[in-house]
Design a protein around this motif. Structure first.
Motif, PDB file in Angstrom:
ATOM      1  N   ASN A 111       0.831  -1.211   0.000  1.00 32.45           N
ATOM      2  CA  ASN A 111       0.000   0.000   0.000  1.00 32.45           C
ATOM      3  C   ASN A 111       0.863   1.258   0.000  1.00 32.45           C
ATOM      4  O   ASN A 111       0.549   2.234  -0.680  1.00 32.45           O
ATOM      5  CB  ASN A 111      -0.914   0.014   1.225  1.00 32.45           C
ATOM      6  CG  ASN A 111      -1.953  -1.080   1.184  1.00 32.45           C
ATOM      7  OD1 ASN A 111      -2.237  -1.638   0.143  1.00 32.45           O
ATOM      8  ND2 ASN A 111      -2.501  -1.395   2.333  1.00 32.45           N
ATOM      9  N   VAL A 112       1.937   1.238   0.777  1.00 28.50           N
ATOM     10  CA  VAL A 112       2.833   2.392   0.830  1.00 28.50           C
ATOM     11  C   VAL A 112       3.510   2.600  -0.518  1.00 28.50           C
ATOM     12  O   VAL A 112       3.605   3.726  -1.010  1.00 28.50           O
ATOM     13  CB  VAL A 112       3.887   2.217   1.948  1.00 28.50           C
ATOM     14  CG1 VAL A 112       4.929   3.314   1.902  1.00 28.50           C
ATOM     15  CG2 VAL A 112       3.211   2.176   3.303  1.00 28.50           C
ATOM     16  N   THR A 146       3.054   5.870  -2.926  1.00 27.92           N
ATOM     17  CA  THR A 146       4.233   6.637  -3.334  1.00 27.92           C
ATOM     18  C   THR A 146       4.302   6.750  -4.853  1.00 27.92           C
ATOM     19  O   THR A 146       4.588   7.832  -5.386  1.00 27.92           O
ATOM     20  CB  THR A 146       5.516   5.977  -2.788  1.00 27.92           C
ATOM     21  OG1 THR A 146       5.405   5.857  -1.367  1.00 27.92           O
ATOM     22  CG2 THR A 146       6.749   6.774  -3.141  1.00 27.92           C
TER      23      THR A 146
END
Length: 104
Positions: free
Chosen positions: A81-82, A86
């Protein structure tokens, strides 16, 4: 009891030290006082910890901090998810810069 709770909330492995301290306390206490110790353990340690970890799971979807999962499994839950977020932000910023947008 409160110090043991704070230790356990600060570091998950601190609960092991708290557990050892409680076992030692129960073994060294006289029989009539053991029930009071167990009651204090439940009210001042287990109940607040249960409330906190239930809230933590409902809010983050994880029982423990990310650093704990990194140490134990070597994997970070939610890392995908990160990375996706990003990449999306980099794409947005790149499009703004390419377009000459005033938002950037």
């Amino acid at each position: 009891m409160v110090v043991a709770l704070l230790l356990g909330l600060t570091r998950p492995e601190g609960n092991l030290a708290a557990l050892l301290a409680f076992v030692f306390l129960l073994l060294k206490s006289e029989r009539p006082h053991r029930m009071q110790i167990v009651l204090c353990l439940g009210v001042f340690f287990l109940l607040p910890a249960l409330i906190y970890f239930t809230w933590r799971y409902s809010y983050y979807g994880l029982w423990f901090p990310l650093s704990f999962y990194n140490k134990v499994t070597g994997k970070t839950p939610g890392l995908l998810n990160v990375v996706n977020f990003t990449m999306l932000m980099l794409l947005f910023i790149g499009l703004c810069i390419a377009d000459g947008c005033e938002l950037c």
